[in-house]
Enzyme design. Structure first.
Site, PDB file in Angstrom:
ATOM      1  N   SER A 154       0.967  -1.394  -0.096  1.00 21.18           N
ATOM      2  CA  SER A 154       0.121  -0.027  -0.093  1.00 21.18           C
ATOM      3  C   SER A 154       0.841   1.132   0.007  1.00 21.18           C
ATOM      4  O   SER A 154       1.836   1.267   0.626  1.00 21.18           O
ATOM      5  CB  SER A 154      -0.941  -0.078   1.199  1.00 21.18           C
ATOM      6  OG  SER A 154      -1.547   1.398   1.377  1.00 21.18           O
ATOM      7  N   TYR A 167      -2.577  -0.508   9.962  1.00 26.52           N
ATOM      8  CA  TYR A 167      -2.648  -1.230   8.615  1.00 26.52           C
ATOM      9  C   TYR A 167      -1.319  -0.942   7.811  1.00 26.52           C
ATOM     10  O   TYR A 167      -0.829  -1.782   7.205  1.00 26.52           O
ATOM     11  CB  TYR A 167      -3.805  -0.672   7.948  1.00 26.52           C
ATOM     12  CG  TYR A 167      -3.870  -0.925   6.442  1.00 26.52           C
ATOM     13  CD1 TYR A 167      -4.329  -2.221   5.972  1.00 26.52           C
ATOM     14  CD2 TYR A 167      -3.512  -0.034   5.520  1.00 26.52           C
ATOM     15  CE1 TYR A 167      -4.392  -2.457   4.668  1.00 26.52           C
ATOM     16  CE2 TYR A 167      -3.533  -0.493   4.159  1.00 26.52           C
ATOM     17  CZ  TYR A 167      -4.087  -1.705   3.825  1.00 26.52           C
ATOM     18  OH  TYR A 167      -3.832  -2.048   2.569  1.00 26.52           O
TER      19      TYR A 167
END
Length: 261
Positions: A154, A167
Protein backbone atom coordinates in the site's frame (compact mmCIF):
# COMPACT_ATOMS: atom_id res chain seq x y z
CA UNK A 1 -0.22 -6.71 -23.19
CA UNK A 2 -2.28 -3.74 -24.33
CA UNK A 3 -0.24 -2.15 -27.10
CA UNK A 4 3.44 -2.69 -27.81
CA UNK A 5 5.17 -6.05 -27.78
CA UNK A 6 3.21 -9.00 -26.45
CA UNK A 7 4.18 -10.22 -23.00
CA UNK A 8 6.05 -13.49 -22.72
CA UNK A 9 3.15 -15.90 -22.20
CA UNK A 10 3.59 -18.60 -19.56
CA UNK A 11 2.82 -22.13 -20.72
CA UNK A 12 1.09 -24.57 -18.35
CA UNK A 13 1.84 -22.33 -15.39
CA UNK A 14 -0.13 -22.11 -12.16
CA UNK A 15 -0.88 -19.29 -9.77
CA UNK A 16 -2.42 -18.75 -6.36
CA UNK A 17 -3.90 -15.29 -5.84
CA UNK A 18 -5.07 -14.71 -2.28
CA UNK A 19 -8.11 -12.54 -1.74
CA UNK A 20 -9.10 -12.78 -5.39
CA UNK A 21 -12.88 -12.90 -5.15
CA UNK A 22 -13.15 -9.14 -5.69
CA UNK A 23 -11.26 -5.88 -6.18
CA UNK A 24 -7.58 -5.85 -7.06
CA UNK A 25 -7.23 -9.58 -6.38
CA UNK A 26 -9.99 -10.44 -8.82
CA UNK A 27 -8.44 -8.24 -11.51
CA UNK A 28 -5.08 -9.97 -10.97
CA UNK A 29 -6.65 -13.42 -11.20
CA UNK A 30 -8.50 -12.50 -14.39
CA UNK A 31 -5.38 -10.96 -15.94
CA UNK A 32 -3.25 -14.02 -15.22
CA UNK A 33 -6.05 -16.21 -16.55
CA UNK A 34 -5.90 -14.36 -19.85
CA UNK A 35 -2.17 -15.12 -19.97
CA UNK A 36 -2.89 -18.84 -19.90
CA UNK A 37 -2.20 -19.40 -16.20
CA UNK A 38 -4.29 -21.88 -14.22
CA UNK A 39 -5.45 -19.68 -11.32
CA UNK A 40 -6.42 -20.73 -7.81
CA UNK A 41 -8.93 -18.11 -6.67
CA UNK A 42 -8.68 -17.80 -2.90
CA UNK A 43 -11.46 -16.36 -0.78
CA UNK A 44 -12.31 -16.17 2.91
CA UNK A 45 -16.11 -16.09 3.14
CA UNK A 46 -17.81 -14.82 -0.02
CA UNK A 47 -18.15 -18.04 -2.02
CA UNK A 48 -20.51 -16.44 -4.52
CA UNK A 49 -17.97 -13.74 -5.40
CA UNK A 50 -15.22 -16.35 -5.80
CA UNK A 51 -17.46 -18.41 -8.09
CA UNK A 52 -18.07 -15.28 -10.15
CA UNK A 53 -14.33 -14.73 -10.54
CA UNK A 54 -13.77 -18.34 -11.59
CA UNK A 55 -16.62 -18.19 -14.11
CA UNK A 56 -15.28 -14.90 -15.49
CA UNK A 57 -11.84 -16.44 -16.07
CA UNK A 58 -13.32 -19.54 -17.73
CA UNK A 59 -15.63 -17.45 -19.92
CA UNK A 60 -12.56 -15.58 -21.15
CA UNK A 61 -10.90 -18.83 -22.21
CA UNK A 62 -8.85 -19.40 -19.05
CA UNK A 63 -8.75 -22.04 -16.33
CA UNK A 64 -9.44 -21.50 -12.64
CA UNK A 65 -10.71 -23.07 -9.46
CA UNK A 66 -11.63 -21.66 -6.07
CA UNK A 67 -10.15 -22.42 -2.67
CA UNK A 68 -11.46 -21.25 0.69
CA UNK A 69 -9.45 -20.35 3.78
CA UNK A 70 -10.01 -17.61 6.33
CA UNK A 71 -6.78 -15.95 7.41
CA UNK A 72 -6.09 -15.07 11.02
CA UNK A 73 -7.55 -18.27 12.46
CA UNK A 74 -5.76 -21.46 13.55
CA UNK A 75 -4.82 -23.68 10.63
CA UNK A 76 -5.41 -20.99 8.01
CA UNK A 77 -2.35 -21.77 5.88
CA UNK A 78 -2.86 -25.53 6.23
CA UNK A 79 -6.44 -25.20 4.98
CA UNK A 80 -5.39 -23.08 2.02
CA UNK A 81 -2.56 -25.36 0.95
CA UNK A 82 -4.76 -28.45 1.23
CA UNK A 83 -7.32 -26.84 -1.06
CA UNK A 84 -4.61 -25.67 -3.43
CA UNK A 85 -3.08 -29.13 -3.72
CA UNK A 86 -6.49 -30.71 -4.32
CA UNK A 87 -7.27 -28.28 -7.13
CA UNK A 88 -3.87 -28.72 -8.76
CA UNK A 89 -4.13 -32.50 -8.57
CA UNK A 90 -7.42 -32.31 -10.44
CA UNK A 91 -6.62 -29.68 -13.06
CA UNK A 92 -2.85 -29.28 -13.47
CA UNK A 93 -0.21 -31.51 -15.00
CA UNK A 94 1.46 -31.81 -11.60
CA UNK A 95 1.22 -30.29 -8.12
CA UNK A 96 3.52 -27.33 -8.57
CA UNK A 97 3.15 -23.59 -8.24
CA UNK A 98 4.71 -20.93 -10.48
CA UNK A 99 3.19 -17.70 -9.17
CA UNK A 100 2.13 -16.71 -5.66
CA UNK A 101 0.36 -13.38 -5.22
CA UNK A 102 -0.09 -12.32 -1.59
CA UNK A 103 -2.99 -9.92 -2.00
CA UNK A 104 -5.50 -10.75 0.76
CA UNK A 105 -5.72 -8.09 3.47
CA UNK A 106 -8.05 -6.29 5.83
CA UNK A 107 -8.02 -2.56 6.55
CA UNK A 108 -9.01 -0.55 9.61
CA UNK A 109 -11.44 1.64 7.65
CA UNK A 110 -10.59 4.93 9.25
CA UNK A 111 -10.33 3.84 12.87
CA UNK A 112 -9.04 6.74 14.98
CA UNK A 113 -5.49 6.25 16.20
CA UNK A 114 -6.73 6.36 19.78
CA UNK A 115 -9.34 3.72 18.93
CA UNK A 116 -6.88 1.11 17.66
CA UNK A 117 -7.21 -1.70 20.19
CA UNK A 118 -4.72 -4.52 20.79
CA UNK A 119 -7.28 -6.91 19.37
CA UNK A 120 -7.61 -4.92 16.14
CA UNK A 121 -3.84 -4.54 15.87
CA UNK A 122 -3.32 -8.29 16.31
CA UNK A 123 -6.00 -9.04 13.73
CA UNK A 124 -4.37 -6.77 11.15
CA UNK A 125 -0.97 -8.34 11.71
CA UNK A 126 -2.39 -11.87 11.61
CA UNK A 127 -4.12 -11.40 8.25
CA UNK A 128 -1.85 -8.90 6.51
CA UNK A 129 1.60 -10.05 7.66
CA UNK A 130 1.59 -13.36 9.54
CA UNK A 131 -0.56 -15.25 7.00
CA UNK A 132 1.46 -14.24 3.91
CA UNK A 133 4.74 -14.94 5.75
CA UNK A 134 3.79 -18.50 6.63
CA UNK A 135 1.98 -19.08 3.34
CA UNK A 136 5.12 -18.08 1.46
CA UNK A 137 7.29 -20.19 3.76
CA UNK A 138 5.06 -23.24 3.49
CA UNK A 139 4.53 -22.89 -0.27
CA UNK A 140 8.26 -23.01 -1.06
CA UNK A 141 8.30 -26.80 -1.63
CA UNK A 142 5.52 -26.33 -4.21
CA UNK A 143 7.08 -23.31 -5.88
CA UNK A 144 9.08 -24.20 -8.95
CA UNK A 145 12.54 -22.79 -9.58
CA UNK A 146 12.23 -19.63 -11.65
CA UNK A 147 8.88 -18.86 -10.05
CA UNK A 148 7.38 -15.55 -8.94
CA UNK A 149 6.20 -14.22 -5.59
CA UNK A 150 4.39 -10.88 -5.71
CA UNK A 151 3.13 -9.06 -2.63
CA UNK A 152 0.49 -6.32 -2.72
CA UNK A 153 1.35 -3.56 -0.28
CA UNK A 154 0.00 0.00 0.00
CA UNK A 155 1.08 3.55 -0.62
CA UNK A 156 0.38 4.11 3.07
CA UNK A 157 3.85 2.75 3.83
CA UNK A 158 5.22 5.96 2.25
CA UNK A 159 2.74 8.71 3.11
CA UNK A 160 1.03 9.32 6.41
CA UNK A 161 -2.58 8.78 7.37
CA UNK A 162 -2.65 8.41 11.17
CA UNK A 163 -6.02 6.63 11.07
CA UNK A 164 -4.37 3.76 9.21
CA UNK A 165 -1.09 3.48 11.13
CA UNK A 166 -1.62 -0.14 12.21
CA UNK A 167 -2.65 -1.13 8.68
CA UNK A 168 0.41 0.62 7.27
CA UNK A 169 2.63 -1.21 9.77
CA UNK A 170 1.23 -4.55 8.62
CA UNK A 171 1.92 -3.65 4.99
CA UNK A 172 5.44 -2.51 5.85
CA UNK A 173 5.99 -5.95 7.35
CA UNK A 174 4.78 -7.47 4.07
CA UNK A 175 7.38 -5.42 2.22
CA UNK A 176 10.06 -6.92 4.47
CA UNK A 177 8.89 -10.38 3.42
CA UNK A 178 9.58 -9.33 -0.14
CA UNK A 179 13.03 -7.95 0.61
CA UNK A 180 14.39 -10.82 2.66
CA UNK A 181 12.77 -13.70 0.78
CA UNK A 182 14.17 -12.23 -2.44
CA UNK A 183 17.70 -12.66 -1.15
CA UNK A 184 16.98 -16.13 0.20
CA UNK A 185 15.36 -17.41 -3.02
CA UNK A 186 17.80 -15.86 -5.47
CA UNK A 187 19.74 -19.12 -5.95
CA UNK A 188 16.51 -20.73 -7.16
CA UNK A 189 15.86 -17.88 -9.64
CA UNK A 190 12.60 -17.10 -7.82
CA UNK A 191 11.89 -13.39 -7.91
CA UNK A 192 10.08 -11.72 -5.00
CA UNK A 193 8.67 -8.25 -5.52
CA UNK A 194 6.09 -5.94 -4.00
CA UNK A 195 3.53 -3.77 -5.78
CA UNK A 196 2.41 -0.67 -3.91
CA UNK A 197 -0.94 0.71 -5.17
CA UNK A 198 -2.35 4.10 -4.35
CA UNK A 199 -6.06 4.85 -4.05
CA UNK A 200 -7.87 2.30 -6.17
CA UNK A 201 -11.53 2.22 -7.12
CA UNK A 202 -12.60 -1.13 -5.72
CA UNK A 203 -16.19 -0.06 -5.16
CA UNK A 204 -15.91 1.48 -1.70
CA UNK A 205 -19.10 3.46 -0.96
CA UNK A 206 -17.19 6.63 -0.05
CA UNK A 207 -15.91 6.86 -3.63
CA UNK A 208 -19.49 7.37 -4.81
CA UNK A 209 -19.48 10.80 -3.14
CA UNK A 210 -18.44 13.22 -5.93
CA UNK A 211 -16.47 15.59 -3.68
CA UNK A 212 -14.49 12.75 -2.10
CA UNK A 213 -13.83 11.10 -5.44
CA UNK A 214 -12.58 14.33 -6.97
CA UNK A 215 -10.32 15.15 -4.03
CA UNK A 216 -8.76 11.69 -4.01
CA UNK A 217 -8.41 11.63 -7.78
CA UNK A 218 -6.45 14.86 -7.68
CA UNK A 219 -3.81 13.28 -5.43
CA UNK A 220 -2.56 11.26 -8.42
CA UNK A 221 -0.45 12.80 -11.17
CA UNK A 222 -2.93 11.54 -13.75
CA UNK A 223 -5.92 13.11 -12.01
CA UNK A 224 -7.91 9.91 -11.57
CA UNK A 225 -8.28 6.93 -9.28
CA UNK A 226 -6.57 3.69 -10.18
CA UNK A 227 -8.68 0.90 -11.60
CA UNK A 228 -7.96 -2.65 -10.39
CA UNK A 229 -6.79 -3.48 -13.92
CA UNK A 230 -4.03 -0.86 -13.59
CA UNK A 231 -2.55 -2.83 -10.71
CA UNK A 232 -3.19 -6.20 -12.31
CA UNK A 233 -1.15 -5.22 -15.38
CA UNK A 234 1.86 -4.42 -13.18
CA UNK A 235 1.51 -7.78 -11.43
CA UNK A 236 1.24 -9.58 -14.78
CA UNK A 237 4.50 -7.96 -15.89
CA UNK A 238 6.28 -9.05 -12.71
CA UNK A 239 4.91 -12.56 -13.21
CA UNK A 240 6.30 -12.74 -16.73
CA UNK A 241 9.74 -13.76 -17.95
CA UNK A 242 10.30 -10.13 -18.95
CA UNK A 243 10.73 -9.31 -15.23
CA UNK A 244 13.30 -12.03 -14.57
CA UNK A 245 15.98 -9.49 -13.53
CA UNK A 246 13.82 -7.65 -10.99
CA UNK A 247 13.72 -8.91 -7.42
CA UNK A 248 13.53 -7.44 -3.93
CA UNK A 249 11.88 -4.32 -5.33
CA UNK A 250 8.88 -2.26 -4.30
CA UNK A 251 7.12 -1.04 -7.43
CA UNK A 252 5.17 2.19 -6.97
CA UNK A 253 1.86 1.71 -8.77
CA UNK A 254 0.15 4.76 -7.28
CA UNK A 255 -0.11 6.81 -10.47
CA UNK A 256 2.24 9.41 -9.00
CA UNK A 257 0.16 9.93 -5.86
CA UNK A 258 1.60 12.59 -3.56
CA UNK A 259 4.17 13.83 -6.10
CA UNK A 260 2.84 17.31 -5.48
CA UNK A 261 1.33 19.72 -7.94
Amino acid sequence: MNGGAEMSRPINRTALVTGSSRGIGRAIAERLGREGVLVAVHYARNEEAAEHTVKSIIADGGRAFQVRAEFGVPGDVDTLLEGLRAGLEELAEDVGLDILVNNAAIITSGTALEGTTPELFDRLMAVNARAPFFLTQRALPLLRDGGRIINISSGLTRFANPQEVAYAMSKAALEMIGLHFARYLGPRRITVNTVSPGITDTGHPSLLVPQIREALSNLAAFGRLAEPADIADVVAFLASDDARWITGSVIDASGGTMLGG
